[in-house]
Design an enzyme around this catalytic site. Structure first.
Site, short mmCIF file in Angstrom:
data_model
loop_
_atom_site.label_atom_id
_atom_site.label_comp_id
_atom_site.label_asym_id
_atom_site.label_seq_id
_atom_site.Cartn_x
_atom_site.Cartn_y
_atom_site.Cartn_z
N LYS A 51 -4.10 9.97 7.97
CA LYS A 51 -2.78 9.43 8.33
C LYS A 51 -1.71 10.50 8.19
O LYS A 51 -0.78 10.59 8.99
CB LYS A 51 -2.47 8.22 7.44
CG LYS A 51 -3.28 7.00 7.85
CD LYS A 51 -3.38 5.91 6.80
CE LYS A 51 -4.40 4.87 7.26
NZ LYS A 51 -4.73 3.87 6.26
N GLN A 95 -2.38 1.38 0.95
CA GLN A 95 -3.79 1.65 1.28
C GLN A 95 -4.69 0.66 0.55
O GLN A 95 -4.64 0.56 -0.67
CB GLN A 95 -4.13 3.10 0.89
CG GLN A 95 -5.51 3.54 1.32
CD GLN A 95 -5.68 3.60 2.85
OE1 GLN A 95 -4.82 4.10 3.55
NE2 GLN A 95 -6.78 3.08 3.35
N ASP A 118 1.44 -2.14 9.03
CA ASP A 118 0.04 -2.54 9.09
C ASP A 118 -0.09 -3.95 9.68
O ASP A 118 -1.20 -4.39 9.96
CB ASP A 118 -0.54 -2.55 7.65
CG ASP A 118 -1.80 -1.71 7.55
OD1 ASP A 118 -2.24 -1.19 8.60
OD2 ASP A 118 -2.32 -1.57 6.43
#
Ligand code: NAP
Length: 279
Positions: A51, A95, A118
């Site tokens: 990322k 995460q 997300d």
């Protein structure tokens, strides 16, 4: 045809970089993504590295908050809340998975809906399921972009999604349905999985079982998208037995270099969109 998400993702990131260059030339700041990582799980560390690299290529400012594995819930929530208050942060990614002692839902709740790149928060999930625009979960969004890139006819197609997780299978099924596919969602309790999978024009596999899907699950000419990421003896492989299926499918994605890079490209797109929304 073997379709490399890594190649499609390159084009997406180049498009994003060009757009951001334009904003910077107009005197605006760059979009900013901040990632919160708890602990040192090797897979998570590698995803975060991906990322960070992708952000660099796309022209997005990136910051990692790497927290100790034994952090308590309150400190984690306070950290996320502080990042969220920073007006120069456009996107926040927690995460996952978190270490077992932490509450994922409560931690995610500290991210404001507008910064949920997300697409995992309640409001954004709700928007997907009532058909309103909003940030879509990155992996399903990446899979849809791959299908479109390959000009796969989705409308009217028989799509079978194996896996019903909140992260992948379920949102993907809804996104395929929204594009007028006829969708069947399978899971660990599905009877006659082989028979159902074999009916698919588009077969999407997201189960986390190394090479489980061999040619006995696949119709000749089907489009096969392998979302799975498994590690065998330090090597990555998908949920599809690639060597067994590749001659039977019309389109197949490899692991690695398949869906993974598309997930990250979608994250870059969601971050840019969150930034543009603010502008
Ligand atoms: P998950 O939450 O563990 O869900 C797995 C799903 O597969 C569940 O719905 C489960 O059914 C179903 N399943 C498990 N074994 C099965 C079997 N033998 N037959 C049929 N269905 C079965 O996993 P996830 O988060 O969706 O991830 C799935 C895979 O994709 C993993 O390998 C993960 O690493 C990978 N992944 C890749 C990316 C990427 O960017 N490439 C992103 C996310 C995830 P039940 O609901 O009945 O338990």
């Amino acid at each position: 045809m073997i379709v490399y998400g890594s190649e499609i993702a390159k084009d997406i990131k180049a498009e994003i970089a060009a757009k951001i260059d334009g904003y910077v030339k107009d005197g605006k700041r760059r979009p900013r993504l901040e990632v919160v990582l708890v602990g040192d799980d090797p897979a998570s560390l590698s995803y975060v590295k991906g990322k960070s690299k992708a952000s660099e290529v796309s022209g997005i400012d990136f910051k990692l908050h790497h927290l100790a594995a034994d952090i308590d819930q309150k400190t984690l929530e306070d950290t996320i809340a502080a990042i969220d208050r920073d007006a120069t942060v456009d996107g926040i990614l927690l995460q996952l998975p978190l270490p077992k002692h932490l509450n994922e839902k409560a931690a995610l709740a500290m991210i404001s809906d507008a910064k949920d790149v997300d697409g995992l928060k309640l409001l954004n999930k709700g928007k997907l399921f009532i058909g309103e625009s909003g940030p879509r979960p990155c992996t399903p969004k990446g899979v849809m972009a791959m299908l479109d890139h390959c000009q796969v006819t989705i409308e009217g197609a028989r799509a079978v999604v194996i896996g019903r997780s909140q992260l992948v299978g379920l949102p993907l099924a809804k996104m395929l349905l929204d594009r007028n596919a006829t969708v069947t969602v399978c899971h660990s309790k599905t009877r006659d999985l082989q028979k159902i999978a074999k009916e698919a024009d588009i077969l999407i596999v997201a189960i986390g079982r190394a090479k489980m899907i061999d040619r006995s699950f696949v119709k000749a000419g089907a489009v096969v998208i392998d979302v799975g990421v498994n590690r065998i003896d330090g090597h990555l492989c998908g949920d599809v037995d690639f060597e067994d299926v590749k001659d039977l499918a019309s389109i197949i994605t490899p692991v690695p270099k398949g869906v993974g890079p598309m997930t990250i490209a979608s994250l870059m797109q969601n971050t840019l969109e969150a930034y543009e929304e603010k502008l």
